[in-house]
Design an enzyme around this catalytic site. Structure first.
Site, PDB file in Angstrom:
ATOM      1  N   CYS A   8      10.631  -4.005  10.622  1.00  0.00           N
ATOM      2  CA  CYS A   8       9.605  -3.230   9.908  1.00  0.00           C
ATOM      3  C   CYS A   8       9.080  -4.070   8.754  1.00  0.00           C
ATOM      4  O   CYS A   8       9.384  -5.262   8.674  1.00  0.00           O
ATOM      5  CB  CYS A   8      10.165  -1.884   9.429  1.00  0.00           C
ATOM      6  SG  CYS A   8      11.525  -2.004   8.253  1.00  0.00           S
ATOM      7  N   CYS A  13      13.886   0.636   4.997  1.00  0.00           N
ATOM      8  CA  CYS A  13      13.789   2.036   5.442  1.00  0.00           C
ATOM      9  C   CYS A  13      13.957   2.145   6.960  1.00  0.00           C
ATOM     10  O   CYS A  13      15.035   2.455   7.453  1.00  0.00           O
ATOM     11  CB  CYS A  13      12.469   2.670   4.997  1.00  0.00           C
ATOM     12  SG  CYS A  13      12.269   2.747   3.200  1.00  0.00           S
ATOM     13  N   ARG A  14      12.879   1.894   7.713  1.00  0.00           N
ATOM     14  CA  ARG A  14      12.907   2.190   9.146  1.00  0.00           C
ATOM     15  C   ARG A  14      13.851   1.305   9.947  1.00  0.00           C
ATOM     16  O   ARG A  14      14.655   1.807  10.752  1.00  0.00           O
ATOM     17  CB  ARG A  14      11.480   2.092   9.718  1.00  0.00           C
ATOM     18  CG  ARG A  14      10.567   3.184   9.213  1.00  0.00           C
ATOM     19  CD  ARG A  14       9.119   2.855   9.485  1.00  0.00           C
ATOM     20  NE  ARG A  14       8.664   1.693   8.722  1.00  0.00           N
ATOM     21  CZ  ARG A  14       7.458   1.158   8.802  1.00  0.00           C
ATOM     22  NH1 ARG A  14       6.580   1.679   9.634  1.00  0.00           N
ATOM     23  NH2 ARG A  14       7.125   0.125   8.059  1.00  0.00           N
ATOM     24  N   SER A  15      13.751  -0.010   9.783  1.00  0.00           N
ATOM     25  CA  SER A  15      14.529  -0.874  10.690  1.00  0.00           C
ATOM     26  C   SER A  15      16.044  -0.847  10.426  1.00  0.00           C
ATOM     27  O   SER A  15      16.813  -0.861  11.389  1.00  0.00           O
ATOM     28  CB  SER A  15      13.975  -2.298  10.742  1.00  0.00           C
ATOM     29  OG  SER A  15      14.029  -2.927   9.496  1.00  0.00           O
ATOM     30  N   ASP A 139       5.781   5.185   8.152  1.00  0.00           N
ATOM     31  CA  ASP A 139       6.603   4.629   7.081  1.00  0.00           C
ATOM     32  C   ASP A 139       6.985   5.741   6.110  1.00  0.00           C
ATOM     33  O   ASP A 139       6.102   6.357   5.513  1.00  0.00           O
ATOM     34  CB  ASP A 139       5.781   3.553   6.363  1.00  0.00           C
ATOM     35  CG  ASP A 139       6.645   2.718   5.457  1.00  0.00           C
ATOM     36  OD1 ASP A 139       7.772   3.147   5.123  1.00  0.00           O
ATOM     37  OD2 ASP A 139       6.202   1.627   5.079  1.00  0.00           O
TER      38      ASP A 139
HETATM   39  P1  4NP Z   1      10.096  -0.154   5.662  1.00  0.00           P
HETATM   40  O1  4NP Z   1       9.427   0.609   4.424  1.00  0.00           O
HETATM   41  O2  4NP Z   1       9.061  -1.153   6.147  1.00  0.00           O
HETATM   42  O3  4NP Z   1      10.345   0.926   6.638  1.00  0.00           O
HETATM   43  O4  4NP Z   1      11.347  -0.813   5.124  1.00  0.00           O
HETATM   44  C1  4NP Z   1       8.849  -0.048   3.326  1.00  0.00           C
HETATM   45  C2  4NP Z   1       9.658  -0.620   2.396  1.00  0.00           C
HETATM   46  C3  4NP Z   1       9.101  -1.247   1.298  1.00  0.00           C
HETATM   47  C4  4NP Z   1       7.723  -1.300   1.151  1.00  0.00           C
HETATM   48  C5  4NP Z   1       6.905  -0.734   2.103  1.00  0.00           C
HETATM   49  C6  4NP Z   1       7.483  -0.105   3.204  1.00  0.00           C
HETATM   50  N1  4NP Z   1       7.145  -1.929   0.018  1.00  0.00           N
HETATM   51  O5  4NP Z   1       5.919  -1.932  -0.100  1.00  0.00           O
HETATM   52  O6  4NP Z   1       7.890  -2.471  -0.826  1.00  0.00           O
END
Ligand code: 4NP
Length: 173
Positions: A8, A13-15, A139
């Site tokens: 991700c 978060c997701r991965s 997300d």
């Molecule tokens: P992920 O979520 O891609 O599911 O880990 C996010 C984590 C951090 C950010 C964006 C999405 N960020 O902008 O820092």
């Protein structure tokens, strides 16, 4: 060993949630000596950090322990992993671009999918969907507990189906 990488944007978060859920399924089905998983980010935003507190909390609430530290995907991953799963269209595009670079260096083996291609919720509907975002795991980063739980449920559904596919495709049971 069949190796699976979940990817991700931030790998907080997701991965890592997908990795935690998948590893739990592997243990439950005694497949953890035959299949392994890891997760990574396309960005360099959170390298070395633990998963988001909300990710760890929703994992715990659903019986999944998440201890992963964020890392960025690198070119070797395309040789090392058999399957790479992107969470959304942007991740997919970025992973495909990296694959191209990796192929300039040597042959790659990873098959790359959007993880929701394995979402059985969409067995009928998604084929007709003209909405590209229907194929994405939203997300939850800017959301709350509800969004994290929806993310968990989506990833669990996809992982259960993908694992069934893997067992058949690699004749693992
Ligand atoms: P992920 O979520 O891609 O599911 O880990 C996010 C984590 C951090 C950010 C964006 C999405 N960020 O902008 O820092």
């Amino acid at each position: 060993m069949v190796k699976v990488l979940f990817v991700c944007l931030g790998n907080i978060c997701r991965s890592p949630l997908a990795e935690g859920i998948f590893n739990k399924l592997l243990k439950e089905k005694n497949l953890d000596s035959k299949i392994a998983s890891d997760s990574a980010s396309t960005s360099n935003y959170h390298i070395g950090q633990t998963a988001d507190k909300r990710t760890i909390k929703i994992g715990k609430k659903n019986g999944v322990e998440i201890t992963h530290l964020a890392r960025q995907i690198h070119l070797d991953d395309f040789q090392e992993f058999d399957y790479i799963f992107a969470m959304d269209n942007e991740n997919f595009k970025n992973v495909k671009a990296l694959e191209k670079k990796a192929q300039e260096v040597s042959d790659t083996k990873a098959k790359i999918y959007l993880i929701r291609e394995f979402d059985n919720l969409y067995d009928d509907e998604i084929d007709d969907s003209e909405n590209d975002s229907a194929w994405e795991v939203p997300d939850p980063y800017y959301g709350g507990e509800l969004e994290f739980q929806e993310c968990f449920d989506t990833l669990e559904r996809c992982n259960i189906e993908f694992l069934k596919y893997l067992v058949k495709a690699h004749k693992l049971q």
